[in-house]
Design a protein around this motif. Structure first.
Motif, PDB file in Angstrom:
ATOM      1  N   CYS A   7       0.758  -1.080   0.052  1.00 14.27           N
ATOM      2  CA  CYS A   7       0.094  -0.029  -0.015  1.00 14.27           C
ATOM      3  C   CYS A   7       0.839   1.344  -0.072  1.00 14.27           C
ATOM      4  CB  CYS A   7      -1.062   0.062   1.220  1.00 14.27           C
ATOM      5  SG  CYS A   7      -1.930   1.663   1.101  1.00 14.27           S
ATOM      6  N   CYS A  10      -2.222   5.758  -2.053  1.00 12.12           N
ATOM      7  CA  CYS A  10      -2.634   6.759  -3.172  1.00 12.12           C
ATOM      8  C   CYS A  10      -3.967   6.972  -3.096  1.00 12.12           C
ATOM      9  CB  CYS A  10      -2.321   5.845  -4.588  1.00 12.12           C
ATOM     10  SG  CYS A  10      -3.336   4.494  -4.641  1.00 12.12           S
ATOM     11  N   ARG A  31      -8.194   2.889   2.701  1.00 11.53           N
ATOM     12  CA  ARG A  31      -6.923   3.510   2.783  1.00 11.53           C
ATOM     13  C   ARG A  31      -6.910   3.793   4.380  1.00 11.53           C
ATOM     14  NH1 ARG A  31      -4.940   8.872  -0.212  1.00 11.53           N
ATOM     15  NH2 ARG A  31      -7.029   9.728   0.926  1.00 11.53           N
ATOM     16  N   ILE A  34      -6.597   0.464   6.469  1.00  6.03           N
ATOM     17  CA  ILE A  34      -5.152   0.088   6.190  1.00  6.03           C
ATOM     18  C   ILE A  34      -4.435   0.719   7.233  1.00  6.03           C
ATOM     19  CG2 ILE A  34      -2.984   0.001   4.725  1.00  6.03           C
ATOM     20  CD1 ILE A  34      -5.322  -0.779   2.490  1.00  6.03           C
ATOM     21  N   ALA A  68      -9.513  -2.592  -7.410  1.00  8.06           N
ATOM     22  CA  ALA A  68      -9.247  -1.204  -7.410  1.00  8.06           C
ATOM     23  C   ALA A  68      -7.841  -0.776  -7.080  1.00  8.06           C
ATOM     24  CB  ALA A  68     -10.338  -0.420  -6.713  1.00  8.06           C
ATOM     25  N   VAL A  73      -2.500  -4.573  -3.117  1.00  5.37           N
ATOM     26  CA  VAL A  73      -2.844  -5.043  -1.675  1.00  5.37           C
ATOM     27  C   VAL A  73      -3.724  -6.053  -1.786  1.00  5.37           C
ATOM     28  CG1 VAL A  73      -3.910  -3.977   0.334  1.00  5.37           C
ATOM     29  CG2 VAL A  73      -2.097  -2.506  -0.830  1.00  5.37           C
TER      30      VAL A  73
HETATM   31  S1  SF4 Z   1      -5.129  -0.133  -0.825  1.00 10.23           S
HETATM   32 FE1  SF4 Z   1      -3.975   0.094  -3.116  1.00 10.23          FE
HETATM   33  S2  SF4 Z   1      -5.307   1.777  -4.033  1.00 10.23           S
HETATM   34 FE2  SF4 Z   1      -5.824   1.861  -1.943  1.00 10.23          FE
HETATM   35  S3  SF4 Z   1      -4.737   3.403  -1.000  1.00 10.23           S
HETATM   36 FE3  SF4 Z   1      -3.307   1.450  -0.857  1.00 10.23          FE
HETATM   37  S4  SF4 Z   1      -2.339   1.220  -2.556  1.00 10.23           S
HETATM   38 FE4  SF4 Z   1      -3.839   2.933  -2.871  1.00 10.23          FE
END
Ligand code: SF4
Ligand code: SF4
Length: 419
Positions: A7, A10, A31, A34, A68, A73
């Motif tokens: 991750c 973004c 996000r 996460i 997406a 991830v």
């Molecule tokens: S899970 Fe993937 S799309 Fe979402 S913020 Fe993290 S890197 Fe970016």
């Protein structure tokens, strides 16, 4: 935490997330979650941290964020792991725990499902918008809607709980063994029958696998990891009795879970057998489309297809159910704007996170009603019940059924089942 390393924060996943779209809160986005899970993994947050628990509880587990994400991830692995850690510090919510206990225990499941079937004729009267009314709406949505398409029953049967068609011992044709599951077996026996009839009509012989149990998806998704492992081992042992048969699944949630047994049991003595099982699992649409499928009689219906998240995102199956529906003469597929978004069912989520579940659902109901279908087709029991109850609560009598039921009606009208 496993799966989250790629991750880069973004935010490309944000617009795919139903809970973020519903609340606009970063902590309700992939996000945001996460960041919370990384805090848990690094020891910056403990497993009872209120924002951590609150926002992870509100995740549907729909996995729309995975495809997406351009960085790869593996959100599902991290979510399951985080919920398992949380469940060791804080009990799984009471309603979810009760559902998990019942689904895993046939001695409790059978009488409960029997009682639900007895109540089903009243569900149309009691269905509505209130919490209780919505529950009856869900039960109403489990009815066999065959009667809406002609008076002839698909095959004589005593009740919805009639035993499936007899297995064939003929192994010169491809063999399929039906995964029966828990709620599918209890409330959607008509879908199982349709699955078995259409498979036979397309050249499959059927094997009956005894001693199957619930797939364990509800347990894994709510953090009851050990119980999920126990159920997975039970199914691995049961299906080992028919090693040459593909495993036919007509519930997207169960299919996604069975396909994940190899990963789930990777450190178990049964890991090789679990991998072998996962490789044999097919959604019913994956079994029928390569066979043609055989073309039946025209049915003349406008159908809105709503892909279950655990078919579309978790299994990556997007075209097979559409091809199956398009193979039925007389079907007109109607597009609806909210097809790729979760309905808010998500196992026991609709019971534990009632408000957010209904908010997520409301977008889909608006989109479906605007499309004016004769019926909605979706391949997962939770989605059938959630969307069905939502349509009923909004005052629309639009049946929600499994795609395989329409193919079955078409075959019945064509006389494929006449002996
Ligand atoms: S899970 Fe993937 S799309 Fe979402 S913020 Fe993290 S890197 Fe970016
Ligand atoms: S699983 Fe679904 S609800 Fe949960 S963060 Fe991903 S997109 Fe959002």
């Amino acid at each position: 935490m496993n799966g989250l390393e790629p991750c880069v924060h973004c935010g490309f996943c944000l617009q795919s997330c139903p809970t973020y779209l519903a609340t606009g809160d970063e902590a309700d986005s992939p996000r945001g979650r996460i960041v919370l899970m990384q805090g848990l993994a690094r020891g910056n947050l403990n497993a009872t941290d209120p924002p951590l628990v609150y926002h992870l509880d509100r995740c549907l587990g729909c996995l729309a964020c995975e495809p997406a994400c351009p960085s790869g991830v593996s959100y599902r692995v991290a979510l399951e792991s985080a919920r398992s850690i949380i469940a060791r510090s804080r009990p799984v919510p009471l309603i979810a725990r009760a559902v998990n206990v019942v689904m895993a225990d046939r001695r409790l499941l059978k009488p409960l499902m029997g009682s639900a079937r007895l109540l089903r004729p009243l569900a149309g009267i009691l269905a509505g918008e209130s919490r209780l009314g919505f529950a009856f709406g869900m039960l109403r949505a489990t009815r066999n809607r065959r009667s809406m398409h002609g008076p002839r029953p698909a095959q004589p049967k005593k009740s919805d709980s009639s035993p499936p068609v007899p297995p064939s011992a003929d192994h010169s044709t491809p063999c399929a063994a039906l995964f029966t599951g828990c709620i599918m077996d209890g409330l959607f026996a008509h879908v199982h029958l349709a699955t078995q009839r259409t498979l036979q009509a397309n050249g499959y012989s059927l094997a009956r696998v005894q001693r199957q149990v619930c797939c364990g998806a509800l347990h894994a998704h709510t953090g009851e990891h050990d119980k999920a492992l126990q159920l997975a081992r039970g199914n691995v042992a049961a299906f080992a009795a028919h090693p040459d048969c593909l495993i036919a699944v007509d519930s997207a949630g169960c299919g996604a879970m069975l396909k994940d047994y190899g990963r789930l049991l990777r450190n178990d003595p049964l890991s090789a057998e679990a991998n072998a099982l996962s490789e044999r699992v097919r959604d019913v649409s994956e079994l029928l489309v390569p066979q043609g499928p055989r073309v039946g009689q025209a049915v003349g219906l406008r159908v809105a297809y709503d892909p279950p998240c655990h078919l579309l995102h978790a299994q990556g199956i997007s075209t097979a159910p559409l091809e199956l529906l398009r193979s039925i003469p007389g079907i007109k597929m109607v597009h609806h704007a909210d097809a790729a978004t979760c309905c808010g069912s998500a196992g026991s989520y609709s019971l534990t996170e009632l408000q957010l579940s209904r908010t997520v659902l409301s977008q889909k109901i608006t989109a479906l009603v605007a499309a004016e279908p004769d019926l909605v087709a979706t391949g997962n029991p939770g989605c059938i019940m959630q969307i069905g109850a939502g349509l009923t609560a909004a005052g629309h009598d639009i049946p929600v059924i499994h795609p395989i039921e329409i193919l079955d009606w078409s075959y019945d009208l064509a006389g494929f089942y006449d002996s």
